[in-house]
Design an enzyme around this catalytic site. Structure first.
Site, PDB file in Angstrom:
ATOM      1  N   SER A  38      21.903  40.748 -37.346  1.00 40.82           N
ATOM      2  CA  SER A  38      22.804  41.250 -36.299  1.00 40.82           C
ATOM      3  C   SER A  38      24.250  40.826 -36.475  1.00 40.82           C
ATOM      4  O   SER A  38      25.142  41.415 -35.846  1.00 40.82           O
ATOM      5  CB  SER A  38      22.319  40.765 -34.929  1.00 40.82           C
ATOM      6  OG  SER A  38      22.202  39.347 -34.913  1.00 40.82           O
ATOM      7  N   ASP A 319      27.290  36.392 -26.295  1.00 43.86           N
ATOM      8  CA  ASP A 319      26.019  36.301 -25.581  1.00 43.86           C
ATOM      9  C   ASP A 319      25.308  35.021 -26.028  1.00 43.86           C
ATOM     10  O   ASP A 319      25.956  34.077 -26.471  1.00 43.86           O
ATOM     11  CB  ASP A 319      25.176  37.566 -25.786  1.00 43.86           C
ATOM     12  CG  ASP A 319      24.862  37.842 -27.260  1.00 43.86           C
ATOM     13  OD1 ASP A 319      25.071  36.949 -28.107  1.00 43.86           O
ATOM     14  OD2 ASP A 319      24.401  38.962 -27.571  1.00 43.86           O
ATOM     15  N   HIS A 322      25.586  35.459 -30.381  1.00 43.83           N
ATOM     16  CA  HIS A 322      26.556  36.132 -31.241  1.00 43.83           C
ATOM     17  C   HIS A 322      27.997  35.784 -30.886  1.00 43.83           C
ATOM     18  O   HIS A 322      28.365  35.783 -29.716  1.00 43.83           O
ATOM     19  CB  HIS A 322      26.358  37.654 -31.156  1.00 43.83           C
ATOM     20  CG  HIS A 322      24.970  38.069 -31.512  1.00 43.83           C
ATOM     21  ND1 HIS A 322      24.002  38.292 -30.562  1.00 43.83           N
ATOM     22  CD2 HIS A 322      24.382  38.265 -32.722  1.00 43.83           C
ATOM     23  CE1 HIS A 322      22.860  38.619 -31.172  1.00 43.83           C
ATOM     24  NE2 HIS A 322      23.074  38.597 -32.474  1.00 43.83           N
TER      25      HIS A 322
END
Length: 344
Positions: A38, A319, A322
């Protein structure tokens, strides 16, 4: 929503710039291809049957147009900034985006999938795209690219002069080893990190056999200092979780050492290690130097930040897992220069 946040902790559009030129602008980099998780994913998970996707508000709040794109952050992510820094394009499109334009193919795309990793179990338990399947996507990409440029020699030039950016290992350590403990009963931390290095080498070999020659391989983040790790039950003071950090640091050191020796194994290839651990730890330990205020909490989408913060630029993390766009913007300039120096 809680399951999405837990997965987010564990897991850790498009500008056309024309066909790749022989001079490739101011460098010998023709394109950027991103693989892994991600940190690099620009939307490949959007159409997957998985909870590990972020194509909804408030993700993308600071992106162009304020729209969610499947990027795991409030704006652009690391792969976008590397593509821009290399003079290729402002946004690196996701290969699995159904609106992907043929015009974008020559300068690179993203194959990374949020939640993925080097371990097949890591991708399987989340229903995302394993790195080996990302390589299969790359094979399909080459066929499509050849049809666009209409010349096998041009295709080969693009492939061999591109930078291959890899971010993998975050989820293998954070999810598969420490969270689900799927591998913890089979391997010690030293044994599992050895496996991760071996699997990284296998990934590099697969890409090398397909023509890749310039590899920029990222280490893991300081996993124990992510907001999700700090918020574990019992961690009242929200201090960094030491065991995840130790495993991440161990893997990073082994990975860096292995990359130093790969040139003999893969003739004609160049390799560089990208340290993500220490630059982010620097922001965490000295936030005021770069205008950050909060290093322990995420701006958004955590049990303590159900309502997103007003200004994400004050936060190191968006978050539970990240970095914010500003964090990436802060650490990428020196990394881009290193890529140019070592690979271009």
């Amino acid at each position: 929503m809680l399951s999405k946040m837990l997965l987010a902790f564990s897991s850790i559009c498009v500008f056309h710039v024309g066909f790749a030129q022989q001079s490739y602008g101011n460098s010998t980099v023709s394109a950027l291809f991103a693989y892994g998780d991600s940190i690099l994913d620009t939307g490949n998970n959007n159409l997957l049957l998985t909870l590990t996707k972020v194509n909804f508000f408030p993700y993308g709040r600071n992106f162009v147009g304020g729209r969610p794109t499947g990027r795991f952050g409030n704006g652009r992510v690391f792969s976008d900034m590397i593509a821009e820094g290399l003079g290729l394009k402002t946004l690196l499109p996701a290969y699995r985006d159904p609106t992907l334009s043929d015009d974008d193919l020559p300068t690179g795309v993203c194959f990374a999938s949020g939640g993925s990793g080097l371990d097949a179990i890591t991708a399987r338990i989340q229903g995302v795209i394993w790195v080996s399947d990302q390589v299969n996507d790359f094979q399909n990409y080459i066929t499509r690219l050849n049809g666009v440029v209409g010349d096998q020699e041009k295709t080969n030039q693009i492939i061999s002069n591109a930078v291959y950016l890899i971010s993998a290992g975050n989820n293998d350590i954070a999810i598969t080893y420490f969270t689900t403990m799927t591998r913890r009963f089979q391997y010690t931390v030293p044994g599992y990190t050895d496996l991760l290095v071996t699997w990284t080498r296998d990934l590099i070999k697969s890409l090398y056999d397909m023509g890749a020659r310039k590899f920029a391989v990222m280490g893991t983040l300081p996993l124990g200092c992510l907001p999700g790790a700090r918020s574990m039950i019992g961690n009242v003071l929200k201090i960094c979780e030491v065991f995840s950090n130790q495993a991440a640091d161990m893997f990073n050191k082994k990975l860096s050492a292995d990359l130093d020796n790969l040139s003999a194994t893969f003739p004609g290839a160049k390799f560089m290690y990208i340290d993500m651990y220490n630059p982010l730890l620097g922001l965490i330990n000295n936030p005021q130097a770069n205008g950050f205020i909060d290093v322990t909490d995420g701006c958004c989408c955590t049990p303590t930040s159900i309502i997103p913060c007003l200004d994400a630029s004050q936060y190191v993390f968006w978050d539970v897992a990240h970095p914010t766009e500003k964090s990436y913007q802060t650490i990428t300039p020196s990394i881009i220069e290193a890529i140019k120096e070592n690979l271009a």
